[in-house]
Scaffold this active site. Structure first.
Site, PDB file in Angstrom:
ATOM      1  CD  GLN A   1     -42.310 -17.485 -56.532  1.00 10.69           C
ATOM      2  OE1 GLN A   1     -43.368 -17.504 -57.031  1.00 10.69           O
ATOM      3  NE2 GLN A   1     -42.162 -17.159 -55.236  1.00 10.69           N
TER       4      GLN A   1
ATOM      5  CG  ASP B   1     -29.104 -17.127 -55.537  1.00 12.06           C
ATOM      6  OD1 ASP B   1     -30.219 -16.808 -55.585  1.00 12.06           O
ATOM      7  OD2 ASP B   1     -28.798 -18.401 -55.610  1.00 12.06           O
ATOM      8  CB  ILE B   2     -26.934 -21.302 -52.313  1.00 15.76           C
ATOM      9  CG1 ILE B   2     -25.810 -22.393 -51.671  1.00 15.76           C
ATOM     10  CG2 ILE B   2     -27.943 -22.009 -53.297  1.00 15.76           C
ATOM     11  CD1 ILE B   2     -26.532 -23.176 -50.854  1.00 15.76           C
TER      12      ILE B   2
ATOM     13  CG  HIS C   1     -36.971 -14.954 -53.702  1.00 13.24           C
ATOM     14  ND1 HIS C   1     -37.690 -15.715 -53.693  1.00 13.24           N
ATOM     15  CD2 HIS C   1     -35.933 -15.284 -54.843  1.00 13.24           C
ATOM     16  CE1 HIS C   1     -37.870 -16.575 -54.809  1.00 13.24           C
ATOM     17  NE2 HIS C   1     -36.736 -16.262 -55.449  1.00 13.24           N
ATOM     18  CG  PHE C   2     -37.323  -8.106 -54.338  1.00 11.59           C
ATOM     19  CD1 PHE C   2     -38.346  -8.353 -53.279  1.00 11.59           C
ATOM     20  CD2 PHE C   2     -37.798  -7.227 -55.380  1.00 11.59           C
ATOM     21  CE1 PHE C   2     -39.447  -7.802 -53.168  1.00 11.59           C
ATOM     22  CE2 PHE C   2     -39.162  -7.055 -55.283  1.00 11.59           C
ATOM     23  CZ  PHE C   2     -39.938  -6.936 -54.206  1.00 11.59           C
TER      24      PHE C   2
ATOM     25  CG  ASN D   1     -38.576 -15.045 -61.293  1.00 16.91           C
ATOM     26  OD1 ASN D   1     -38.456 -14.102 -62.033  1.00 16.91           O
ATOM     27  ND2 ASN D   1     -37.422 -15.709 -60.854  1.00 16.91           N
TER      28      ASN D   1
END
Ligand code: AMP
Length: 138
Positions: free
Chosen positions: A95, A32-33, A101-102, A88
């Site tokens: 979201q 994740d960024i 995505h998880f 989400n």
């Protein structure tokens, strides 16, 4: 789905960069960024749907299999005591990226991220009626 695809589809196509940690025919995982913790990783089905209930059994099974693999790799690399898996569906849930995505979020004691939501007060009767509605829903 936008014509150009979601930002995650663009990562899958290698149109934009990401730190990919796992990939198979149906699933990709990358860092994740904006991580909530070191090792915060996103596990993403390559098939683009906004919500998990639209994904379909084959891709859902593939993402479930990959989740276990990637979670194990994150634990081994980070040495975290535990982790949350969050997912989400819809803006009201938080979201932001409309592509399933998880989140795998490594946890440590005292990390300040918290882990309790405030439960509603319910009666056994209301739970029984609600369970009936959900069982009968299509
Ligand atoms: P959600 O709120 O569940 O939709 O989470 C979306 C997540 O995607 C957020 O945690 C973002 O930090 C992450 N994100 C958005 N764009 C990128 C990107 N280009 N590379 C990696 N992670 C991203």
């Amino acid at each position: 789905m936008s014509a150009a695809g979601s930002i995650f589809t663009r990562i899958i196509r290698r149109e934009i960069p990401a730190h990919v940690v796992y990939e198979d025919d149906a699933v990709i995982a990358f860092l994740d960024i904006n991580p909530l913790a070191e090792g915060h990783t996103l596990v993403v089905p390559k098939r683009e749907t906004e919500r998990i209930d639209a994904l379909g059994a084959v891709d859902l099974a593939a993402v479930g299999r990959a989740l276990g693999v990637v979670a194990g790799k994150v634990v081994a690399a980070i040495g975290c005591e535990g982790y949350n898996i969050l997912q989400n569906n819809g803006p009201v849930s938080g979201q932001e990226v409309p592509h399933v995505h998880f989140h795998i979020i490594p946890r440590a004691a005292g990390d300040g991220l918290g882990y309790r939501w405030n439960p509603q007060k319910v009666t056994p009767e209301s739970l029984a009626a609600l369970a009936n509605r959900i069982r009968q829903a299509d």
